[in-house]
Design a protein around this motif. Structure first.
Motif, PDB file in Angstrom:
ATOM      1  N   THR A  18     -17.352 -15.183   4.299  1.00  0.00           N
ATOM      2  CA  THR A  18     -17.954 -13.877   4.632  1.00  0.00           C
ATOM      3  C   THR A  18     -17.257 -13.100   5.752  1.00  0.00           C
ATOM      4  O   THR A  18     -17.767 -12.088   6.206  1.00  0.00           O
ATOM      5  CB  THR A  18     -19.475 -13.965   4.984  1.00  0.00           C
ATOM      6  OG1 THR A  18     -19.640 -14.577   6.275  1.00  0.00           O
ATOM      7  CG2 THR A  18     -20.272 -14.729   3.946  1.00  0.00           C
ATOM      8  N   SER A  19     -16.072 -13.565   6.185  1.00  0.00           N
ATOM      9  CA  SER A  19     -15.344 -12.801   7.206  1.00  0.00           C
ATOM     10  C   SER A  19     -15.061 -11.377   6.728  1.00  0.00           C
ATOM     11  O   SER A  19     -15.107 -10.427   7.502  1.00  0.00           O
ATOM     12  CB  SER A  19     -14.006 -13.472   7.533  1.00  0.00           C
ATOM     13  OG  SER A  19     -14.217 -14.704   8.173  1.00  0.00           O
ATOM     14  N   ARG A  68      -7.215  -8.165   6.007  1.00  0.00           N
ATOM     15  CA  ARG A  68      -6.842  -8.552   7.372  1.00  0.00           C
ATOM     16  C   ARG A  68      -7.858  -9.518   7.971  1.00  0.00           C
ATOM     17  O   ARG A  68      -7.522 -10.319   8.834  1.00  0.00           O
ATOM     18  CB  ARG A  68      -6.717  -7.307   8.256  1.00  0.00           C
ATOM     19  CG  ARG A  68      -5.598  -6.372   7.829  1.00  0.00           C
ATOM     20  CD  ARG A  68      -5.312  -5.326   8.894  1.00  0.00           C
ATOM     21  NE  ARG A  68      -6.446  -4.465   9.160  1.00  0.00           N
ATOM     22  CZ  ARG A  68      -6.792  -3.410   8.431  1.00  0.00           C
ATOM     23  NH1 ARG A  68      -6.065  -3.082   7.377  1.00  0.00           N
ATOM     24  NH2 ARG A  68      -7.829  -2.684   8.755  1.00  0.00           N
ATOM     25  N   ALA A  69      -9.112  -9.430   7.525  1.00  0.00           N
ATOM     26  CA  ALA A  69     -10.141 -10.329   8.060  1.00  0.00           C
ATOM     27  C   ALA A  69     -10.044 -11.713   7.443  1.00  0.00           C
ATOM     28  O   ALA A  69     -10.507 -12.695   8.017  1.00  0.00           O
ATOM     29  CB  ALA A  69     -11.527  -9.747   7.796  1.00  0.00           C
ATOM     30  N   CYS A  70      -9.445 -11.826   6.270  1.00  0.00           N
ATOM     31  CA  CYS A  70      -9.455 -13.083   5.525  1.00  0.00           C
ATOM     32  C   CYS A  70      -8.563 -14.129   6.184  1.00  0.00           C
ATOM     33  O   CYS A  70      -7.383 -13.895   6.407  1.00  0.00           O
ATOM     34  CB  CYS A  70      -8.971 -12.853   4.094  1.00  0.00           C
ATOM     35  SG  CYS A  70      -8.957 -14.387   3.145  1.00  0.00           S
ATOM     36  N   PRO A  71      -9.128 -15.312   6.506  1.00  0.00           N
ATOM     37  CA  PRO A  71      -8.306 -16.366   7.094  1.00  0.00           C
ATOM     38  C   PRO A  71      -7.502 -17.147   6.048  1.00  0.00           C
ATOM     39  O   PRO A  71      -6.682 -17.975   6.400  1.00  0.00           O
ATOM     40  CB  PRO A  71      -9.339 -17.276   7.766  1.00  0.00           C
ATOM     41  CG  PRO A  71     -10.599 -17.074   6.999  1.00  0.00           C
ATOM     42  CD  PRO A  71     -10.563 -15.680   6.453  1.00  0.00           C
ATOM     43  N   SER A  72      -7.772 -16.871   4.760  1.00  0.00           N
ATOM     44  CA  SER A  72      -7.154 -17.693   3.720  1.00  0.00           C
ATOM     45  C   SER A  72      -6.120 -16.939   2.878  1.00  0.00           C
ATOM     46  O   SER A  72      -5.666 -17.456   1.862  1.00  0.00           O
ATOM     47  CB  SER A  72      -8.240 -18.241   2.790  1.00  0.00           C
ATOM     48  OG  SER A  72      -9.240 -18.881   3.549  1.00  0.00           O
ATOM     49  N   GLY A  73      -5.777 -15.737   3.281  1.00  0.00           N
ATOM     50  CA  GLY A  73      -4.721 -15.015   2.573  1.00  0.00           C
ATOM     51  C   GLY A  73      -5.125 -14.476   1.214  1.00  0.00           C
ATOM     52  O   GLY A  73      -4.283 -14.318   0.333  1.00  0.00           O
TER      53      GLY A  73
END
Lengths: 402, 404
Positions: A18-19, A68-73
């Motif tokens: 949910t980022s 840009r918020a996604c930590p997983s690309g």
């Protein structure tokens, strides 16, 4: 590189953390949009395998805050754009979408007519008054961007440049070419001051960004194929392609490959630079002309979303602060809300203004001499929301070379 | 590219804290993040360790435990610093290292934390006579009856009333706490009216999901001043407004202090000269860019966030500087199949070992880089979830690394 960045292969990396939702400006503005997590990676899995329409897909503005918020690309926004293209395979476009996607075609037609730009500007203001745009589905509150009397490319041969063995090709972008040729002229001046001769390539067409966001993906692909073959041609000659438009540079560098996934798209992208990225590389090599006239200006910098996505830092801030007396303060007020042609759509106008409200407030309340932003539609939106006309940072740098 | 005094890699709690402390000491700070960090997914409450007497518990920890390297001095200072940053954004926090402040969780249990947003501090709940538990129509993952039933087990002598109020939030997607908090920002009056209608007295409490705005305490102030009863927010599933408020408080401080904050910037390796790191390399889609630095703080989030990766089963790696990673030997020691037992998980000990300056060390205790500092979830040797030490380790290690 190929599988790593092609959007369609990134959906399965989603952990549903949910980022993206916590950072989506459209979700914060309206309750209808189901949001990037559900519409992008989650629904995307269904959509590409069977016909299944997600009603709120058209709310995504492609500002890329989710990416840009996604930590997983996960290339969330591009997954949305691919789904939008699927949708329009079986559904008709609105007239407004067709118009907003094809600004380049329209400008070319107009420039073939004598005094075409003058009359069409007149026509646009009359059309606005009479509510014609509103009837077509374009936000009646907005002025359509006025055409410059002479496009940048038409005026280009008259620019006197010192010839040089060091050359760059300028990718003008539609907005600079048709609406703000002074940005292009400032770019040429800056490059000349740094010992580069600027070339233009009339075979380039629109980068395709307005086509992608309105679901004309096949046409965007044709633009990509053409532009990529030109960029590769310049690459073979050792001449870099540089653009002062951040949405164009993002499209050429990253989105073509995310959308279409061909290796040569990535290869071409290595020959493309955003204008200040290129200047900063010159600076790192000790080749930047730092003979700059002091300007004593306080600048408020709205950093476009599509520049943030490029992961190149803020080269315009670093370079402009080399000018004596120049102080650059970033606005830090999030997305401006217009996101290309999104804010021009009648049904998205209010959302776009709501997203931009924080930035407008910041611009109105800050003490500065000039607002700067690298993106043409961000500049339009700031002007519309505050009555303060921003300029491109390259225009400030050009002044320092006078 | 200008040289930064400090580059912080990572924008979670540890990264933001390190950047804030460093810029507060007058240093030129750059933060490089990939993904928006842990705070939008976090409760906003900070625990140091799950123990009746935290100071004694920390004293008894083994020598390789991160707290033993950080030292107890940084714990107090870090707590004070965080409370101060939050207060600047009108986000009052209560507590200190060693405090045990109860919070009502989303399932109606009590959880004790050291640093707690004032809006969640349920210390006075035990003194109340009647407790209203308020559900919001359409809000998902929030069950007021379950909360009331579970609280009744803790407070059998109190009266509970479950209330459902409709704030007209539906008409689009399923509503999360974040949605409700965003919709209620600058639009609090209807909620205030509904709560006033409960006629709750000063002897009562109202328990709500965490929906009182997305910035600081502004929305809560509007509602609170119109009520006689105290209101308490619970924890919730992500995206979590209390975590987002803390993130925004940090961001506000960093931005107003001139910290350069670059998103989407994946650091792929360091630039090193002997035992010195001179910069880091960011890889974007087409090329690399060097960000020079005098000092680097590695706050990349450990095993759960890509700060440590494990492609091969028994070979965990730190991908940026290729630092040695400690992990328990033997696959049989990796996991404890009793997930909720009173034993930690072996794999969770995975991480980097450091000296007292938080410089990474190798097996023999030799320092690898003396201007690189490892903080937060990257630190190895303890199960931070089991111990409930993740938040405390994050802020205290960040504080220490930024002040060395």
């Amino acid at each position: 590189m190929s599988d790593k960045t092609q959007a369609i292969f990134t959906g399965d990396r989603c952990l549903s953390c949910t980022s993206c939702m916590a950072n989506c400006p459209v979700m914060a503005a309206v309750k209808e949009y189901r949001g990037p997590k559900l519409v992008g990676p989650a629904h995307g899995r269904m959509h590409f395998s069977q016909e299944d329409v997600e009603d709120t897909l058209n709310y995504c503005s492609n500002c890329k805050s989710c990416d840009r918020a996604c930590p997983s690309g996960v290339a969330v926004s591009t997954l949305n754009m691919l789904q939008r293209a699927e949708y329009y395979k079986k559904h008709e476009h609105l007239r407004s979408e067709d118009m907003l996607a094809h600004g380049e075609r329209m400008a070319k037609l107009i420039r073939k007519l004598p005094f075409g730009a003058t009359f069409s500007n007149l026509g646009m203001s009359i059309g606005k008054t009479l509510g014609v745009f509103s009837a077509l589905g374009i936000a009646g509150e907005r002025n359509m961007p006025a055409y410059a009397s002479t496009s940048f490319k038409d005026g280009f041969p008259k620019i006197k440049q010192p010839s040089s063995s060091k050359k760059v090709v300028m990718f003008t972008g539609c907005y600079i070419n048709d609406n703000e040729p002074q940005v292009g002229q400032a770019f040429v001046k800056v490059m000349n001051a740094n010992g580069y001769e600027v070339l233009i390539d009339k075979q380039f067409n629109c980068c395709g960004s307005p086509l992608v966001v309105t679901g004309f993906l096949d046409e965007a692909r044709q633009h990509a194929d053409n532009n990529i073959s030109r960029i590769l041609d310049w690459k073979r000659q050792g001449i870099p392609v540089v653009t002062p438009c951040t949405s164009c540079s993002l499209m050429l560098k990253e989105e073509y490959h995310e959308l279409f996934g061909e290796e040569q798209f990535h290869e071409a992208a290595t020959n493309v630079y955003d204008a200040f990225e290129f200047l900063e590389i010159l600076q790192e090599r000790g080749e930047f002309n730092s003979n700059l006239k002091p300007l004593n200006q306080k600048l408020l910098y709205h950093v476009p979303c599509h520049l943030k996505s490029q992961a190149i830092g803020l080269p315009a801030q670093d370079i402009l602060e080399e000018i004596g007396g120049v102080k650059v303060q970033t606005a830090d007020a999030g997305c401006c809300g217009i996101s290309g042609n999104y804010g021009f759509r009648k049904d998205k106008y209010e959302i776009s203004m709501k997203i931009g409200a924080k930035l407008f407030e910041r611009v109105k309340q800050t003490d500065f001499d000039k607002v700067i932003s690298d993106c043409g539609t961000c500049r339009m939106q700031i002007h519309h929301g505050t009555d303060i006309k921003p300029c491109h940072p390259i225009e400030i740098l050009a002044k320092a070379y006078q | 590219m200008k040289t930064s005094d400090v580059i912080v890699i990572g924008g979670g709690l540890a990264g933001l804290m390190a950047a804030a402390v460093a810029v507060g000491r007058g240093q030129k700070v750059t933060v490089l993040t990939y993904g928006s960090g842990s705070l939008p997914l976090a409760s906003g409450a900070i625990d140091f360790i799950n123990a009746k007497s935290p100071e004694a518990a920390i004293k008894d920890l083994p020598a390789h435990h991160p707290y033993k390297k950080i030292g107890t001095k940084a714990l107090d200072s870090a707590a004070k610093f965080l409370i101060d940053i939050a207060a600047k954004a009108n986000l009052p926090y209560n507590g200190k290292f060693g405090a045990q402040i109860p919070i009502v969780t989303a399932v109606g249990t009590l959880k004790y934390s050291a640093l707690v947003p004032e809006s969640m501090d349920a210390s006075t709940l035990a003194d109340k006579k009647k407790i209203f538990v308020v559900g919001i129509t359409g809000l998902k993952d929030f069950y007021p009856k379950m909360i009331a039933d579970n609280l009744k087990k803790i407070f059998p002598d109190k009266t509970f009333e479950v209330i459902q109020i409709d704030l007209n939030l539906l008409g689009g997607r399923d509503i999360t706490c974040m949605d409700a908090a965003q919709l209620l920002t600058d639009n609090e009056q209807q909620l205030a009216n509904e709560l006033k209608a409960l006629n709750a007295t000063a002897d009562d409490a109202i328990i709500l999901p965490p929906i009182l705005g997305i910035m600081g305490n502004f929305s809560r102030d509007v509602v609170k001043t119109q009520l006689r009863a105290e209101i308490f927010e619970t924890t919730c599933l992500p995206p979590s407004p209390p975590g987002m408020r803390l993130q925004r408080a940090f961001m506000k401080f960093l931005q107003s202090s001139g910290v350069k904050f670059f998103e989407n910037s994946k650091v792929v390796r360091g630039v090193v000269e002997g035992k010195k790191v001179t910069g880091v390399v960011v890889e974007n889609v087409v090329r690399e860019k060097i960000f020079p630095a005098k000092k680097v703080i590695l706050a990349t989030g450990g095993f759960y966030s890509g700060g440590i990766k494990m492609r091969d089963f028994d070979n965990p790696r730190e991908p940026i500087f290729d630092l040695p990673v400690f992990f328990p030997e033997g696959a049989e020691n990796w996991s404890n199949p009793q997930l909720f037992s009173d034993k930690p998980q072996g794999f969770a000990l995975t991480g980097i070992f450091t000296n007292e300056n938080l410089n990474p060390i190798d097996k023999d205790g030799k320092v690898l880089y003396d201007n690189l500092h490892v903080v937060g979830a990257n630190l190895g040797g303890c199960d931070k979830i089991f111990e409930r030490s993740a938040g405390g380790i994050a802020i205290a290690s960040a504080y220490k690394a930024a002040t060395i």
